[in-house]
Motif scaffolding. Structure first.
Motif: not given
Length: 337
Positions: A2-3, A6, A10, A43, A45
């Motif tokens: 995930a970036s 992203d 979300r 995610l 992240y």
């Protein structure tokens, strides 16, 4: 993976808001912060350290070069450095140069490209390429254990000459007159200084130090100590005592003496240098010159952090005194010697 985009999608916020939540650089209301944190968890992240470093101009990372990771002396120094770095909020990247000048230069270049904040260097020996790279290094650095000619930067090390003097004077005090020196590589300043201490002690006592069969060079490894001790024992007039310039070689030398049927210390005294953890468990337990390894590591990190934080301009040298640790590998010379 995930970036940050992203996470922003979300949580239905901008990437700038996500950045502020992650880096805590600006106030974000509790409801928005909770949404962002929930998105990060969902995610999985992981924020980019590189991206953060570009903004803060700091990676909170320190590089370190060591010559030989299998030498317990360096391992004990690294432990002190790593503990102190971690306590100060820095990560340590360790590179083992394996006593190869080319690898040393390659790692120096690689660490510089990783945008580390500073570097601690235990040199594997000098060379014009390495010296030139150090002169052009754009980051703070500290030399540890070994000086490098014509490189003017912070340094922390033990008083190697004083240690060599102390070791040899201990043997002279036990009545030994024919004292050999099993030294490290001739191109290392630390090795040369220990030899100088050995020569100085012999000269003060009126003893010879210029005999070709009293000074021997090896490579600071146990195998080197073993092989060179075999040669010493095979020489026409063997010494009654040997000053071995590091503990790893001393352990090899003890093994060679045992294999040759020479009792240590009854037939020959032997003293090392470093006081690695294994020294006290050798057979016999090794008399040695202790380097203050914990203090060396702490001093190197403190000096580097002080320079990273811009607190000092002038270069500084910290020279720590060694200590004689008497165990069972040295004794009074026998009358028939």
């Amino acid at each position: 993976m995930a970036s940050i985009k992203d996470v922003a999608l979300r949580a239905r916020v901008s990437t700038t808001t996500v950045s502020h939540v992650v880096n805590r650089t600006r106030f974000v209301s509790d409801p928005v912060r909770h949404e962002v944190e929930a998105a990060i968890r969902e995610l999985n992240y992981v924020p980019s350290a590189v991206a953060r470093s570009l903004k803060s101009n700091s990676t909170k990372t320190i590089g370190m070069l060591i010559p030989n990771c299998s030498n317990p002396y360096f391992a004990e120094i690294v432990r002190s450095v790593e503990d102190h770095c971690f306590g100060a909020g820095y990560t340590l990247i360790l590179c083992n140069t394996d006593d190869e000048p080319h690898r040393q230069s390659a790692y120096l270049q690689a660490l510089t490209e990783k945008r580390i904040d500073g570097m601690i260097i235990i040199s594997t020996g000098e060379g014009q390429d390495f010296q030139r790279m150090l002169h052009g290094l754009p980051i703070p650095m500290v030399l540890l254990d070994r000086e490098i000619d014509e490189v003017n930067c912070d340094l922390v090390e033990t008083a190697h000459l004083q240690g060599g003097l102390m070791a040899t004077e201990h043997l002279i005090g036990l009545g030994h007159q024919r004292i050999a020196c099993l030294a490290g590589p001739a191109n290392l300043n630390s090795s040369a200084q220990r030899i100088e201490g050995w020569r100085s002690a012999l000269a003060k006592a009126g003893l010879a130090a210029d005999s070709s069969d009293l000074l021997w060079h090896s490579d600071f490894t146990s195998q080197g100590g073993f092989s060179t001790m075999q040669a010493i024992l095979a020489s026409p007039l063997a010494p009654t005592a040997v000053f071995v310039c590091n503990d790893l070689m001393s352990i090899g030398a003890l093994s060679a003496a045992h294999q040759a049927g020479i009792q240590i210390p009854q037939q020959m005294s032997l003293i090392g240098f470093d006081d690695i953890e294994l020294a006290k468990f050798a057979s016999p337990a090794l008399t040695t010159i202790a380097q203050p390894k914990l203090r060396i590591g702490i001093a190197a990190v403190d000096m580097l952090l002080e320079r990273i934080q811009g607190g000092r301009i002038q270069t500084r040298q910290v020279i720590l005194l060694p200590e004689l640790i008497v165990r069972n590998s040295t004794t009074v010379v026998r009358p028939d010697h």
